[in-house]
Design a protein around this motif. Structure first.
Motif, mmCIF file in Angstrom:
data_model
loop_
_atom_site.group_PDB
_atom_site.id
_atom_site.type_symbol
_atom_site.label_atom_id
_atom_site.label_comp_id
_atom_site.label_asym_id
_atom_site.label_seq_id
_atom_site.Cartn_x
_atom_site.Cartn_y
_atom_site.Cartn_z
ATOM 1 N N GLY A 232 -16.030 10.112 64.160
ATOM 2 C CA GLY A 232 -14.794 9.439 63.775
ATOM 3 C C GLY A 232 -14.661 9.009 62.333
ATOM 4 N N THR A 233 -15.415 9.618 61.433
ATOM 5 C CA THR A 233 -15.428 9.097 60.058
ATOM 6 C C THR A 233 -14.179 9.468 59.249
ATOM 7 N N PHE A 234 -13.538 10.603 59.545
ATOM 8 C CA PHE A 234 -12.235 10.862 58.921
ATOM 9 C C PHE A 234 -11.254 9.762 59.336
ATOM 10 N N ALA A 259 -18.129 6.979 67.618
ATOM 11 C CA ALA A 259 -16.892 6.835 66.837
ATOM 12 C C ALA A 259 -16.250 5.473 67.097
ATOM 13 N N LYS A 260 -16.217 5.062 68.362
ATOM 14 C CA LYS A 260 -15.682 3.730 68.695
ATOM 15 C C LYS A 260 -16.486 2.635 68.018
ATOM 16 N N PHE A 275 -9.300 7.470 71.380
ATOM 17 C CA PHE A 275 -10.439 8.379 71.472
ATOM 18 C C PHE A 275 -10.282 9.227 72.732
ATOM 19 N N ILE A 276 -10.164 10.528 72.546
ATOM 20 C CA ILE A 276 -9.793 11.440 73.629
ATOM 21 C C ILE A 276 -10.884 12.482 73.822
ATOM 22 N N LYS A 277 -11.475 12.497 75.015
ATOM 23 C CA LYS A 277 -12.504 13.492 75.323
ATOM 24 C C LYS A 277 -11.811 14.732 75.889
ATOM 25 N N ASP A 278 -11.825 15.804 75.109
ATOM 26 C CA ASP A 278 -11.147 17.021 75.547
ATOM 27 C C ASP A 278 -11.582 18.191 74.676
ATOM 28 N N ASP A 279 -11.322 19.396 75.179
ATOM 29 C CA ASP A 279 -11.516 20.618 74.411
ATOM 30 C C ASP A 279 -10.335 20.755 73.450
ATOM 31 N N VAL A 280 -10.619 20.833 72.158
ATOM 32 C CA VAL A 280 -9.550 20.832 71.152
ATOM 33 C C VAL A 280 -8.582 21.982 71.357
ATOM 34 N N PHE A 281 -9.077 23.185 71.622
ATOM 35 C CA PHE A 281 -8.205 24.347 71.802
ATOM 36 C C PHE A 281 -7.220 24.111 72.949
ATOM 37 N N LYS A 282 -7.732 23.608 74.067
ATOM 38 C CA LYS A 282 -6.871 23.372 75.229
ATOM 39 C C LYS A 282 -5.892 22.236 74.951
#
Length: 396
Positions: A232-234, A259-260, A275-282
């Motif tokens: 989460g540094t960006f 990140a949290k 904060f979202i746990k997911d596959d970025v492409f999907k």
């Protein structure tokens, strides 16, 4: 007399330009029986001395050059001098950024092939990735103990490339262990937690520091999607600059948890930072289909190409995520897009992003170019040291 090699005719040209690698097919003859990592002398086909380097019998890169000075011994003082010089050349970068985390040795670009050393506050994290680096392990660690007497040293030589050198993977404390492998660094006034045992690379992505800082110039009052967010540094820099909201997406629950913690550490614990746990492409496809839009999107994916054989697939991956991101951006929105694949040159990466714009049916222009931070230098004689490419595009 020490072991030595003779090169095939014409194969000294790259060495005369001070490139530090000699591939197996460049070698005409090996004289003597050098052991793995041993320092050998290098001669051209006519018997003229050129350099001295580390012998690596198991690697396609058969020799990595230590020195082009025939009178310079490769001993404890050699490594102390090289590491001390690297430390001194980084003092301005460290002071300007208020850094307690920085790259001390960037391999060939600091004229120490196969050696990566990062400083994280009170911990130094090392990667010794070549036969020569392993052969001189004691000298390298002794130099660090001399230059950083109050630091503890952690070995992160757990990278598969060591297998190509005929070396076993290595990981763990090499000095008096600390109670924890976690520490905290400062970057442009922001606090960041680093775990040298579990974190990527030597523990953290120091090379993106300048790019993270750059996002702050655009983030104020923006709704932002931060993809492949890792720790989460960006997002920290965006929140610090006054972003309206930041959605951080990563497939790793462990990374999102850190990140949290980083956001809480800096006082950015609000409902506007998600904060979202997911596959970025999907997720990108789903958001596109739902008509969701953002003012700014950051794409900092992991390396898609580890070898030339993977480059074609990597191109498709980069094109896909950039196309989807452009479809999610509001008119005039900003796309921060990166490739850390060394095999992906800057021209090809720009072409991929341009093709993605065509497929997204959007117009765009590059307004800034980004690359690895200043403590990750690129030696003029070693263009392979340029691996991190970034574009800031405004999408119409």
């Amino acid at each position: 007399m020490s072991a030595r090699i003779l090169l095939n005719p014409g194969r000294e040209k790259s060495l005369l330009r001070r490139h530090p690698w000699i591939f197996s097919k460049a070698i005409q003859k090996v004289i003597g029986k050098p052991m793995s990592g041993e320092t050998i002398d290098i001669y051209d086909s006519k018997g003229n001395w050129i350099a001295k380097g580390a012998w690596s019998p198991n690697s396609q890169i058969r020799v990595r050059v230590w020195s082009f000075d025939q009178n310079e011994p490769i001993d404890a003082d050699f490594f102390l001098r090289r590491i001390e010089k690297a430390k001194l050349t980084r003092q301005k970068t460290i002071a300007d950024g208020g850094l307690t985390g920085y790259r001390l040795i960037a391999g060939e670009s600091d004229y120490l092939p196969g050696i990566t050393i990062d400083v994280y506050n009170d911990i130094i994290s090392c990667q010794l990735l070549s036969a020569g680096a392993e052969f001189h392990r004691y000298h390298i660690l002794s130099a660090l103990e001399t230059l950083y007497p109050n630091a503890s040293i952690y070995d992160r030589s757990d990278v598969d490339v060591r297998k190509k050198e005929g070396l076993e993977l290595s990981k763990g404390w090499v000095s008096e262990p600390l109670a924890s492998t976690e520490t905290e660094i400062l970057e442009h006034g922001l606090k960041i937690k680093v775990d040298v045992e579990k974190g990527h690379k030597t523990g953290f992505y120091l090379d993106q520091r300048d790019s993270r800082f750059a996002t702050g110039r655009y983030a104020k009052d923006k709704e932002i999607l931060n993809c492949f967010c890792y720790t989460g540094t960006f997002s920290l820099h965006c929140a610090n600059a006054g972003a309206k909201s930041v959605d951080n997406v990563d497939v790793s629950a462990t990374a999102l948890d850190l990140a949290k913690q980083n956001h809480q550490l800096n006082g950015f614990d609000s409902d506007n930072i998600r904060f979202i746990k997911d596959d970025v492409f999907k997720l990108l496809r789903r958001y596109r289909d739902e008509g969701k839009q953002y003012d700014m999107i950051i794409l900092d994916p992991p390396k898609f190409a580890e070898s030339k054989a993977q480059l074609k697939g990597a191109c498709r991956g980069y094109k896909d995520i950039n196309m989807l991101a452009m479809q999610l951006l509001k008119p005039g929105g900003y796309l921060f897009t990166f490739s850390c694949s060394g095999l992906m040159d800057a021209g090809l990466f720009q072409k991929i992003v341009a093709d993605a714009a065509l497929d997204a049916r959007r117009e765009g222009k590059i307004i800034e170019r980004l690359q690895q931070a200043a403590d990750h230098p690129i030696a003029l004689s070693y263009p392979e040291g340029y691996y991190l490419k970034g574009l800031i595009c405004q999408i119409d």
